[in-house]
Enzyme design. Structure first.
Site, PDB file in Angstrom:
ATOM      1  N   PRO A   1      47.459 -74.197 120.253  1.00  0.00           N
ATOM      2  CA  PRO A   1      46.436 -74.170 121.554  1.00  0.00           C
ATOM      3  C   PRO A   1      46.250 -75.480 122.353  1.00  0.00           C
ATOM      4  O   PRO A   1      45.910 -75.693 123.388  1.00  0.00           O
ATOM      5  CB  PRO A   1      45.155 -73.944 120.986  1.00  0.00           C
TER       6      PRO A   1
ATOM      7  N   GLU B   1      46.317 -74.499 108.896  1.00  0.00           N
ATOM      8  CA  GLU B   1      45.708 -75.459 110.041  1.00  0.00           C
ATOM      9  C   GLU B   1      46.675 -75.852 111.085  1.00  0.00           C
ATOM     10  O   GLU B   1      46.302 -76.856 111.835  1.00  0.00           O
ATOM     11  CB  GLU B   1      44.835 -76.498 109.312  1.00  0.00           C
TER      12      GLU B   1
ATOM     13  N   ARG C   1      63.456 -61.354 129.632  1.00  0.00           N
ATOM     14  CA  ARG C   1      63.330 -60.661 131.000  1.00  0.00           C
ATOM     15  C   ARG C   1      64.030 -61.267 131.978  1.00  0.00           C
ATOM     16  O   ARG C   1      64.390 -60.612 133.064  1.00  0.00           O
ATOM     17  CB  ARG C   1      61.928 -60.145 131.375  1.00  0.00           C
TER      18      ARG C   1
ATOM     19  N   ASP D   1      59.599 -58.569 140.002  1.00  0.00           N
ATOM     20  CA  ASP D   1      59.667 -59.125 140.912  1.00  0.00           C
ATOM     21  C   ASP D   1      58.565 -59.225 141.772  1.00  0.00           C
ATOM     22  O   ASP D   1      58.094 -60.001 142.407  1.00  0.00           O
ATOM     23  CB  ASP D   1      60.592 -58.644 142.207  1.00  0.00           C
TER      24      ASP D   1
HETATM   25  C1  LIG Z   1      48.569 -73.277 113.910  1.00  0.00           C
HETATM   26  N1  LIG Z   1      48.471 -72.323 114.917  1.00  0.00           N
HETATM   27  C2  LIG Z   1      47.172 -72.349 115.295  1.00  0.00           C
HETATM   28  C3  LIG Z   1      47.117 -70.956 116.150  1.00  0.00           C
HETATM   29  N2  LIG Z   1      47.982 -70.806 117.295  1.00  0.00           N
HETATM   30  C4  LIG Z   1      47.617 -70.583 118.575  1.00  0.00           C
HETATM   31  O1  LIG Z   1      46.455 -70.075 118.679  1.00  0.00           O
HETATM   32  C5  LIG Z   1      48.387 -70.658 119.598  1.00  0.00           C
HETATM   33  N3  LIG Z   1      49.814 -70.838 119.804  1.00  0.00           N
HETATM   34  O2  LIG Z   1      50.186 -70.849 120.918  1.00  0.00           O
HETATM   35  N4  LIG Z   1      49.207 -70.693 121.726  1.00  0.00           N
HETATM   36  C6  LIG Z   1      48.040 -70.096 120.838  1.00  0.00           C
HETATM   37  N5  LIG Z   1      46.639 -70.116 121.524  1.00  0.00           N
HETATM   38  C7  LIG Z   1      49.364 -71.277 116.628  1.00  0.00           C
HETATM   39  C8  LIG Z   1      49.672 -72.247 115.940  1.00  0.00           C
END
Ligand SMILES: CN1CCN(C(=O)c2nonc2N)CC1
Length: 247
Positions: free
Chosen positions: A89, A116, A154, A169
């Site tokens: 995130p 985590e 894709r 497209d």
């Molecule tokens: C450790 N782990 C936490 C959760 N995670 C995500 O929520 C996530 N990954 O890519 N976009 C997201 N949103 C992936 C990594």
């Protein structure tokens, strides 16, 4: 193109990459997806891949050594250079522009965290960029990796058939949202198919679809409109949509 994925659940990656457009792209040798499990590179009888966070707090953190060894093995599996992208995130939002950049690479490695997350020293030493698929929290990076792989697959030449290319497209070509779609039956308690779609007037149908795409983008994602290069005809169609919408 080759994509290597480091994940505690490589079977998830393999299964999601075996079906649909991605599976077909692999069958056509347009794409290779390889899964790597850090647990296979963990030392000791327990093959430990995670440990408690320094400073306390909930959850576990993925340890440096198994990840570093696993990334090294993935990197060395092919002579081509491979940037490493961590799904998180905290990453830069994934956009179609970013997908096009990724799709043009000969290969890259996706690092999927669990718990985590991963020890920050791994990110500093091994990761070239972080990618986020959205502002929400998943249970791991694997679903995000599958999204990246699908969007990139894709764009491999030969991956899509004609109908699929048209869908691609329609969004990618002009950055607008798609128009509504209807199929049989024409009449249903839920409503009627718009008459223009049954008119056989292909020019009118194209205008209607374009107006709907412009109008829906205006209503739902005006930010995309700001980026779209609208023609004079587009501006007129959108104005007509807005008049009818506000009528
Ligand atoms: C450790 N782990 C936490 C959760 N995670 C995500 O929520 C996530 N990954 O890519 N976009 C997201 N949103 C992936 C990594």
């Amino acid at each position: 193109m080759r994509i290597d994925v480091v994940s505690l659940f490589p079977e998830f990656i393999a299964q999601s990459a075996a079906v649909g457009v991605v599976g077909r792209a692999q069958q056509r040798d347009l794409l290779d997806v390889h899964g790597w499990n850090p647990r296979d590179y963990a030392q000791g009888g327990y093959r430990r891949v995670d440990d408690r966070p320094f400073g306390g707090g909930p959850g576990m953190v993925m340890m440096i050594e198994p990840l570093q060894a696993c990334l090294r093995a993935a990197r060395e599996a092919d002579a081509r250079p491979a940037p490493v992208f961590y799904l998180s995130p905290q990453g830069a939002p994934l956009t179609q522009t970013r997908v096009r950049q990724l799709a043009a690479m000969p290969r890259f490695i996706l690092l999927c965290g669990r718990y985590e997350g991963v020890d920050e020293r791994v990110l500093a030493a091994e990761v070239d960029a972080e990618i986020s698929i959205g502002d929400y929290v998943l249970s791991g990076g694997e679903l995000a990796a599958a999204v990246v792989i699908d969007a990139v697959a894709r764009l491999q030449d030969g991956a899509l058939n004609d109908a699929e290319s048209a869908v691609q497209d329609s969004f990618e070509g002009d950055g607008l949202l798609d128009c509504p779609h209807y199929t049989h039956p024409a009449s249903h308690p839920l409503g009627e198919v718009p008459a223009v779609l049954r008119s056989g007037d292909h020019a009118a149908i194209a205008r209607w679809r374009r107006m709907q795409a412009l109008g829906r983008t205006w209503l739902r994602r005006p930010d995309l409109l700001d980026e779209a290069a609208l023609s004079k005809a587009d501006a007129q169609l959108l104005a007509q949509f807005r008049r009818e919408h506000d009528a």
